[in-house]
Design a protein around this motif. Structure first.
Motif, short mmCIF file in Angstrom:
data_model
loop_
_atom_site.label_atom_id
_atom_site.label_comp_id
_atom_site.label_asym_id
_atom_site.label_seq_id
_atom_site.Cartn_x
_atom_site.Cartn_y
_atom_site.Cartn_z
N PRO A 65 0.84 -1.20 0.00
CA PRO A 65 0.00 0.00 0.00
C PRO A 65 0.88 1.25 0.00
O PRO A 65 1.92 1.27 0.66
CB PRO A 65 -0.78 -0.09 1.31
N LEU A 67 0.25 3.92 1.41
CA LEU A 67 0.25 4.47 2.78
C LEU A 67 1.40 3.86 3.58
O LEU A 67 2.10 4.55 4.33
CB LEU A 67 -1.09 4.17 3.46
N LEU A 72 6.78 4.20 5.90
CA LEU A 72 8.13 3.64 5.92
C LEU A 72 9.16 4.75 5.75
O LEU A 72 10.19 4.78 6.43
CB LEU A 72 8.27 2.60 4.81
N LYS A 167 -5.09 10.97 -6.88
CA LYS A 167 -5.96 10.42 -5.84
C LYS A 167 -5.14 9.95 -4.64
O LYS A 167 -5.51 10.15 -3.49
CB LYS A 167 -6.79 9.27 -6.40
N ALA A 170 -3.87 12.28 -1.74
CA ALA A 170 -4.71 12.59 -0.58
C ALA A 170 -4.19 11.91 0.68
O ALA A 170 -4.48 12.34 1.79
CB ALA A 170 -6.16 12.17 -0.84
N MET A 181 -7.17 17.29 0.90
CA MET A 181 -7.75 16.35 1.88
C MET A 181 -7.41 16.81 3.30
O MET A 181 -8.25 16.78 4.19
CB MET A 181 -7.19 14.95 1.61
N PHE A 188 -13.28 20.06 8.88
CA PHE A 188 -14.33 19.22 9.46
C PHE A 188 -14.11 19.02 10.96
O PHE A 188 -15.06 19.09 11.75
CB PHE A 188 -14.39 17.86 8.76
N PHE A 194 -20.44 18.91 7.72
CA PHE A 194 -20.24 17.79 6.81
C PHE A 194 -20.18 18.24 5.34
O PHE A 194 -19.59 17.56 4.50
CB PHE A 194 -21.36 16.76 7.01
N TYR A 197 -17.10 18.14 2.91
CA TYR A 197 -16.72 16.98 2.11
C TYR A 197 -17.28 17.07 0.71
O TYR A 197 -16.68 16.59 -0.25
CB TYR A 197 -17.20 15.68 2.77
N PRO B 67 -10.60 10.34 -4.33
CA PRO B 67 -9.62 9.57 -3.57
C PRO B 67 -10.34 8.60 -2.63
O PRO B 67 -11.37 8.97 -2.03
CB PRO B 67 -8.87 10.63 -2.76
N GLU B 68 -9.81 7.40 -2.50
CA GLU B 68 -10.45 6.39 -1.65
C GLU B 68 -10.60 6.89 -0.22
O GLU B 68 -11.59 6.61 0.44
CB GLU B 68 -9.63 5.09 -1.65
N ILE B 69 -9.60 7.64 0.24
CA ILE B 69 -9.62 8.08 1.64
C ILE B 69 -10.73 9.10 1.86
O ILE B 69 -11.36 9.14 2.93
CB ILE B 69 -8.24 8.64 2.05
N LEU B 70 -11.06 9.89 0.82
CA LEU B 70 -12.17 10.84 0.93
C LEU B 70 -13.49 10.07 1.04
O LEU B 70 -14.33 10.38 1.89
CB LEU B 70 -12.18 11.78 -0.27
N PHE B 73 -13.82 8.72 4.53
CA PHE B 73 -14.22 9.70 5.53
C PHE B 73 -15.68 10.12 5.35
O PHE B 73 -16.38 10.33 6.34
CB PHE B 73 -13.31 10.93 5.48
N ILE B 74 -16.11 10.23 4.09
CA ILE B 74 -17.51 10.60 3.86
C ILE B 74 -18.42 9.53 4.45
O ILE B 74 -19.40 9.82 5.14
CB ILE B 74 -17.77 10.81 2.36
N ASN B 77 -17.80 9.45 8.60
CA ASN B 77 -18.38 10.60 9.30
C ASN B 77 -19.83 10.82 8.92
O ASN B 77 -20.66 11.12 9.77
CB ASN B 77 -17.57 11.86 8.99
N LYS B 172 -4.61 -3.75 -0.83
CA LYS B 172 -3.76 -2.62 -0.45
C LYS B 172 -4.60 -1.48 0.14
O LYS B 172 -4.16 -0.81 1.07
CB LYS B 172 -2.97 -2.14 -1.66
N ALA B 175 -5.43 -0.85 3.92
CA ALA B 175 -4.53 -0.13 4.84
C ALA B 175 -5.12 1.21 5.26
O ALA B 175 -4.79 1.73 6.32
CB ALA B 175 -3.17 0.08 4.19
N LEU B 176 -6.02 1.76 4.43
CA LEU B 176 -6.60 3.07 4.74
C LEU B 176 -7.42 3.06 6.02
O LEU B 176 -7.52 4.08 6.69
CB LEU B 176 -7.50 3.53 3.59
N SER B 178 -6.85 1.99 8.76
CA SER B 178 -6.08 2.28 9.98
C SER B 178 -6.29 3.74 10.38
O SER B 178 -6.16 4.09 11.55
CB SER B 178 -4.60 1.99 9.75
N VAL B 179 -6.61 4.58 9.38
CA VAL B 179 -6.79 6.01 9.66
C VAL B 179 -8.06 6.26 10.47
O VAL B 179 -8.15 7.24 11.20
CB VAL B 179 -6.81 6.81 8.33
N MET B 186 -1.89 -2.35 9.52
CA MET B 186 -1.19 -1.07 9.51
C MET B 186 -1.21 -0.44 10.91
O MET B 186 -0.22 0.11 11.37
CB MET B 186 -1.93 -0.18 8.52
N LYS B 190 1.61 0.44 13.76
CA LYS B 190 1.79 1.77 14.31
C LYS B 190 1.89 1.73 15.84
O LYS B 190 2.72 2.42 16.44
CB LYS B 190 0.60 2.64 13.90
N TYR B 203 7.63 -0.94 9.98
CA TYR B 203 6.91 -0.63 8.74
C TYR B 203 7.45 -1.47 7.59
O TYR B 203 6.69 -1.84 6.68
CB TYR B 203 6.97 0.86 8.42
#
Lengths: 235, 235
Positions: A65, A67, A72, A167, A170, A181, A188, A194, A197, B67-70, B73-74, B77, B172, B175-176, B178-179, B186, B190, B203
């Motif tokens: 990943p 991330l 790392l 992407k 982010a 991001m 937020f 909200f 977003y 982005p996947e991370i967005l 979060f959407i 949250n 992969k 891993a997001l 973990s945020v 992941m 940490k 890592y």
């Protein structure tokens, strides 16, 4: 309108975030693009032994990943603080923006190398033979025949890779870079509004769509000798 | 060195394996959900109705552009806010509910997976040779029979390479989570880093585990592809 209010209050921060996102993506993609051509050539024509380390690097980048790669480098560099300080590199690794650009460049380089290799291998052998036949040197063949063709063939895939990189950029927000991001998460977490977003999504889509359009314009220019009218008398 | 990764209170081996277990569970739970939504979206994009088709194309464009991370979060949250607002309306004195990070992870990753899967499935449906469908019609098959007996059995073969790539991306992308504080591989890493102060070592081990997962997956996928193509004549 709550949506409009949110934008009116936060647009300077969002624009600032967009700038950082573009800088992360642009720098990462550009550095990768400079390293990719020689590596792609090696990957296409090098001996098996010379290719081995390159294959391992590409497999590792593709199999982990981004991330984890970011952690790392950014957190992992802390383990070598003394060594990095003696080399004068500690200042570089302490800044999350630098680490993010470095990781994105290393990551994108692996993908761009593979894409460009595909392009190089797709160049028609007859074109290369024709170049040799009129006495072009190896380097001239590469410069005037192989790479121009390879880039034209690989162009759409390279564009996709840069969108994926945008992407992925982010993720830099996770190591406290205030890209789009990062700004969005910051706003937020302070306001629990909200609708921020929504604007982040709109801005990311706007960036992607503008990039796709620009990339297509460039593609049309790269292949302008192929799309025109067939000259008279030629079928 | 090795005692760091041993089992029990001294080492971090068991914590990391527990994290790996969460990562795998997340990926394996997301796959069928994402496939199901992907089939529905592919159905929309292939529909004869213009409105439905626009809906399908809009979904894939939107989800592939963010982005996947967005998205994560959407979902995390947004659904959390919605749940709490709904709960507050139903029973004002109830304690606020927590949307589980695991569920948020599954939903967000499945939504993203579905957008890419829909494109792969759409391509696979279109890859079935026209002649076979005409042959089906010629012997009097109904559209439904053509779907079940001609298109669907071949879908697997055409979709497998694309689906394989999506599976690797899904692995992969886990891993997001973990945020959002889900204890996956992941995050377990940490935590270990926080105690041992050896970020690079840990890592790197996490990266190697992801890499191994991907390599094993690639091996399995190439076996599946061989099996899927066993009835195909090679030129």
């Amino acid at each position: 309108m709550a949506l409009i209010d949110t934008l009116a209050q936060n647009w300077p921060k969002l624009i600032d975030g967009v700038g950082t996102t573009l800088a992360l993506t642009g720098l990462g993609a550009l550095i990768a693009a400079m390293a990719a051509p020689p590596l792609a050539l090696l990957r296409a024509q090098g001996s098996a032994l010379a290719q081995a380390p390159l294959r391992i690097y590409i497999s590792f980048i593709r199999g982990t990943p981004i991330l984890a790669q970011l952690f790392l480098v950014f957190y992992g560099s802390g383990q070598f603080r003394v060594e990095l300080q003696s080399l004068g590199l500690w200042g570089f690794f302490r800044d999350p923006f630098n680490c993010a650009v470095l990781v994105f460049a290393i990551n994108s380089c692996a993908y761009q190398t593979e894409i460009l290799r595909g392009g190089i291998q797709a160049v028609a052998p007859g074109e290369i033979e024709a170049g040799r036949a009129i006495g072009m040197s190896r380097l001239t063949v590469l410069r005037r025949i192989v790479f121009p063709h390879a880039y034209r063939i690989a162009w759409p895939a390279l564009g996709n890779e840069i969108i994926l990189l945008m992407k992925a950029s982010a993720l830099a927000s996770v190591v406290t870079v205030f890209d789009l991001m990062g700004r969005t998460r910051q706003i937020f977490s302070r306001s629990f509004d909200f609708s921020i977003y929504f604007w982040a999504a709109v801005l990311y889509l706007a960036m992607t769509i503008s990039f796709v359009l620009l990339w297509r314009l460039a593609e049309r220019r790269l292949s302008r000798h192929m799309t025109g009218q067939t000259p008279q008398g030629v079928q | 060195m090795f005692e760091l990764f041993s089992y029990g209170p001294l080492g971090w081996g068991d914590e990391i394996l527990a994290g790996l277990w969460v990562t795998l569970r997340l990926a394996v739970t997301t796959l069928p959900v994402g496939l199901l939504i992907g089939f529905a979206v592919a159905g929309l994009s292939l529909s004869h109705n213009r409105g439905l088709r626009a809906l399908g194309v809009g979904y894939t464009t939107l989800m592939r552009g963010l982005p996947e991370i967005l998205t994560l979060f959407i979902v995390y949250n947004g659904v959390g806010l919605l749940l709490n607002r709904a709960m507050a309306m139903l029973s004002p004195e109830a304690a606020p509910v927590e949307f589980s990070p695991f569920a948020a992870g599954v939903v967000a990753l499945a939504l993203v997976f579905a957008a890419f899967a829909a494109e792969v499935l759409r391509g696979a449906f279109l890859a079935v040779p026209e002649g076979q469908i005409m042959a089906g019609r010629a012997i009097g098959m109904t559209p439904r029979q053509i779907f079940w007996r001609i298109k669907l059995p071949q879908l697997w073969r055409f979709a497998l390479p694309g689906m394989g790539n999506l599976w690797l991306n899904l692995l992969k992308d886990t891993a997001l989570v973990s945020v959002i504080a889900l204890d996956d591989l992941m995050r377990a890493t940490k935590v270990a880093v926080g105690v041992t102060k050896q970020p690079f070592t840990f890592y790197l081990v996490a990266c190697l585990i992801y890499w191994l997962l991907c390599l094993v997956s690639e091996l399995g996928l190439s076996r599946l592809e061989q099996r899927a193509n066993r009835g195909v004549r090679r030129a």
